[in-house]
Motif scaffolding. Structure first.
Motif, PDB file in Angstrom:
ATOM      1  N   GLY A 101      57.639  51.460  26.630  1.00  0.00           N
ATOM      2  CA  GLY A 101      56.563  51.097  25.939  1.00  0.00           C
ATOM      3  C   GLY A 101      56.524  51.585  24.453  1.00  0.00           C
ATOM      4  O   GLY A 101      56.316  50.478  23.649  1.00  0.00           O
ATOM      5  N   LEU A 102      57.033  52.775  24.236  1.00  0.00           N
ATOM      6  CA  LEU A 102      57.199  52.985  22.527  1.00  0.00           C
ATOM      7  C   LEU A 102      58.401  52.416  21.946  1.00  0.00           C
ATOM      8  O   LEU A 102      58.194  51.932  20.994  1.00  0.00           O
ATOM      9  N   ALA A 103      59.556  52.062  22.534  1.00  0.00           N
ATOM     10  CA  ALA A 103      60.559  51.263  22.043  1.00  0.00           C
ATOM     11  C   ALA A 103      60.055  50.030  21.768  1.00  0.00           C
ATOM     12  O   ALA A 103      60.477  49.419  20.756  1.00  0.00           O
ATOM     13  N   PHE A 104      59.386  49.349  22.791  1.00  0.00           N
ATOM     14  CA  PHE A 104      59.254  47.827  22.427  1.00  0.00           C
ATOM     15  C   PHE A 104      57.993  47.926  21.243  1.00  0.00           C
ATOM     16  O   PHE A 104      58.090  46.823  20.592  1.00  0.00           O
ATOM     17  N   ALA A 105      57.192  48.784  21.353  1.00  0.00           N
ATOM     18  CA  ALA A 105      56.187  48.677  20.020  1.00  0.00           C
ATOM     19  C   ALA A 105      56.766  49.059  18.801  1.00  0.00           C
ATOM     20  O   ALA A 105      56.481  47.975  17.708  1.00  0.00           O
ATOM     21  N   LEU A 106      57.684  49.870  18.991  1.00  0.00           N
ATOM     22  CA  LEU A 106      58.438  50.341  17.341  1.00  0.00           C
ATOM     23  C   LEU A 106      59.176  48.928  16.919  1.00  0.00           C
ATOM     24  O   LEU A 106      59.108  48.420  15.965  1.00  0.00           O
ATOM     25  N   ILE A 130      63.805  57.526  24.571  1.00  0.00           N
ATOM     26  CA  ILE A 130      61.974  57.518  24.468  1.00  0.00           C
ATOM     27  C   ILE A 130      61.751  56.360  25.502  1.00  0.00           C
ATOM     28  O   ILE A 130      62.289  55.540  25.877  1.00  0.00           O
ATOM     29  N   PRO A 131      60.042  56.510  25.535  1.00  0.00           N
ATOM     30  CA  PRO A 131      59.585  55.694  26.529  1.00  0.00           C
ATOM     31  C   PRO A 131      59.972  54.144  26.142  1.00  0.00           C
ATOM     32  O   PRO A 131      59.922  53.831  25.152  1.00  0.00           O
TER      33      PRO A 131
END
Length: 267
Positions: A130-135, A127-128
């Protein structure tokens, strides 16, 4: 050792003067920046850079568009004062702008463990970044954590929820690649907030009725789909209203977030 540059803030736009060695302001080309600043404000982690000339004036070396839109939107301006003059055209000649992975790699290399966890999470689940860190931060969008992320202040806050979300999103994505989209991801995020939610039960239900995996245009439609899969093989009287519970959970979380923001502003 050079001293650390201080980040200043002001709404006195008259302090700043345009450099004659920088690009002119081009509103149409930078409309995206305008919209971003309207939505998120002026990010402290991206201050403009100025240099004090012989007359004591603050000359904008980098960030004239951020300054321009801050003035239009009446936002506070974050700025730092460089200790030497330079040609912005020369230093700006980089092959491409920094991306989230670039920031994460830099901080991970500097020993910040949370960034290595985020990079591994992104790579493991494809996954991107940015998405990983958001999650991992327990939020739905990268924009909610981008300032702390860029500043090296990111912290993992919700690993369990992140694991649950990507396990469903990844499993279903393998069954139907069309469901690897933002709306279905939002639905996964929502159901994983439901108290007592059993992700193994959901995945098992999905596997038994793969024909129901259809591309939809809304998160609500995906929640209907997931609710049917979650209750697969059960009588209607024994159904769990997964969609309603997911919506309630996300609404409550959003309300708590808004209250926290209000308390922070008041403080």
């Amino acid at each position: 050792m050079s001293k650390q540059l201080k980040v200043n803030v002001t709404k006195d736009y008259a302090l700043f003067h345009q450099s004659d060695r920088n690009r002119n302001v081009d509103e149409p080309t930078h409309r995206g920046l305008h919209d971003s600043m309207k939505k998120y404000g002026f990010l402290k982690c991206l201050p403009i850079v100025v240099y004090r000339d012989k007359r004591g004036r603050l000359i904008v070396k980098d960030g004239q568009h951020r300054l321009h839109f801050a003035r239009l939107l009446e936002l506070p301006v974050y700025w730092i004062e460089a200790d030497q003059d330079y040609d912005v055209a020369e230093v700006a000649r980089t092959p491409k702008p920094w991306k989230p992975r670039d920031f994460a790699t830099m901080h991970a290399t500097n020993g910040l463990a949370a960034y290595q966890i985020g990079l591994d999470f992104a790579d493991d689940h494809k996954i991107p970044v940015g998405l990983a860190f958001a999650l991992l931060a327990g939020t739905t969008t990268f924009h909610n954590v981008v300032e702390a992320f860029a500043a090296g202040e990111f912290a993992v806050k919700d690993q369990r929820w992140a694991d649950a979300v990507v396990s469903i999103y990844g499993a279903v994505g393998k069954m139907n690649a069309k469901l690897r989209n933002a709306r279905f991801l939002q639905a996964c995020m929502a159901v994983c907030r439901v108290a007592g939610f059993d992700r193994k039960r959901l995945i098992a239900g999905i596997e038994r009725q793969r024909e129901s995996l259809i591309h939809y245009a809304t998160c609500e439609a995906y929640l209907d789909m997931l609710e049917e899969a979650y209750n697969f093989g059960r009588a209607k009287v024994n159904w769990i209203g997964l969609k309603l519970e997911a919506q309630k959970a996300m609404f409550a979380r959003h309300a708590r977030s808004k209250r926290a923001e209000g308390e922070e502003v008041a403080a």
